[in-house]
Motif scaffolding. Structure first.
Motif: not given
Length: 305
Positions: A101-123
């Motif tokens: 897809l590189e250079g095509s301008g086409k969309p690529f939508v991936g998937t992750a999770g919010t729980l990873a932020l619990a280890h980095a964001v406090l307060g």
């Protein structure tokens, strides 16, 4: 738009497929079983037979599509002990599809999770602008975002840990219900004040479509409708649904009652989606998690496969 969707017959993917078709897109869904093939054809989608290990097949499907939505993950492998292997398979699949897809301008939508932020964001609630340097699944998220600088209109949706609806039969909520039945009570850890965000499946499907259609390159998007629900409130709602009490357990005993979810059940993960709502003009409209639990479908027998 002709869209290649991995995980197309899963809990979220099946609804994403219907959302895309209703909006006038063509869909090619990845299917690894006969039942998945039948479900996709019944929905009106084309089928690409294969799995995440078929890298050449993934490359070919991505190359012939106008856009890609990547939802598949080897959850069965991850939950049976080979989490590292599942994470590596995900990253290799992303690399295979994105390379064409590189250079095509086409969309690529991936998937992750919010729980990873619990280890980095406090307060404070985590935001779309928060990013981690690396780690399991975070490397995949960062790889998708980096595609934005390589001519791909990439975005990654960080999903709340509870994507809930009557279609959710294997996620965190059904797992918690199964454990509560086994224990004779719905468990929470300590005072249960830690928070989980939540999102209805139908709102998630619309978010994936909008990301595909209009998300800017390199976007992090939050699949969050409710910023944070106290875990004790979730346990109490499960207890009401089962006619069982909710009970606190200690950190040391958590794994005895919550199994593989013990560590997740202790995370405080308040998460904002304010930027996502403005960016994509997206507003969740479906019931929240506690209201969904009150509708009782989670406590009825799951339909036969």
């Amino acid at each position: 738009m002709r869209v290649f969707v991995t995980g197309a017959s899963g809990h979220i993917g099946s609804v994403v497929v219907r959302e895309l078709l209703s909006a006038g897109h063509q869909v090619v869904g990845l299917a690894r079983s006969d039942s998945s093939v039948a479900a996709l054809r019944s929905a009106g989608a084309e089928v690409r037979r294969g799995n995440l290990d078929d890298l050449e097949g993934l490359r070919e499907a991505a190359a012939t599509a106008d856009g890609v939505i990547h939802l598949a993950f080897k959850h069965d492998v991850a939950f049976t002990g080979d989490y590292a292997g599942a994470v590596m398979a995900d990253l290799r699949a992303i690399e295979a599809m994105s390379a064409v897809l590189e250079g095509s301008g086409k969309p690529f939508v991936g998937t992750a999770g919010t729980l990873a932020l619990a280890h980095a964001v406090l307060g404070r609630p985590g935001t779309e602008h928060d990013a981690l340097a690396g780690g399991p699944r975070i490397d995949a998220e960062n790889a998708v975002v980096a595609l934005g600088k390589r001519g791909v209109r990439s975005s990654v949706i960080r999903l709340a840990p509870t994507v809930h609806s009557s279609l959710d039969h294997q996620g965190f909520v059904p797992s918690l219900i199964t454990m509560a039945r086994k224990n004779g009570f719905a468990a929470y850890v300590g005072d249960g004040a830690n928070r989980w965000p939540a999102l209805h499946t139908l709102d998630a499907a619309r978010l994936y479509r909008l990301a595909l259609e209009v998300a800017p390159a390199g976007s992090r998007i939050h699949g969050v409708a409710e910023e944070g629900i106290a875990f004790r409130d979730i346990a109490e709602a499960i207890g009401r649904g089962l006619g069982l009490p909710a009970r606190s357990v200690s950190t040391e005993a958590a794994s005895n009652y919550l199994g593989f979810l013990a560590a997740f059940a202790q995370l405080d993960n308040p998460t904002s989606s304010a930027h996502t709502r403005d960016l994509l003009d997206w507003q969740p409209t479906h019931p929240g998690l506690l209201a969904d639990l009150a509708e009782r479908h989670y406590f009825e027998p799951a339909p036969s496969a």
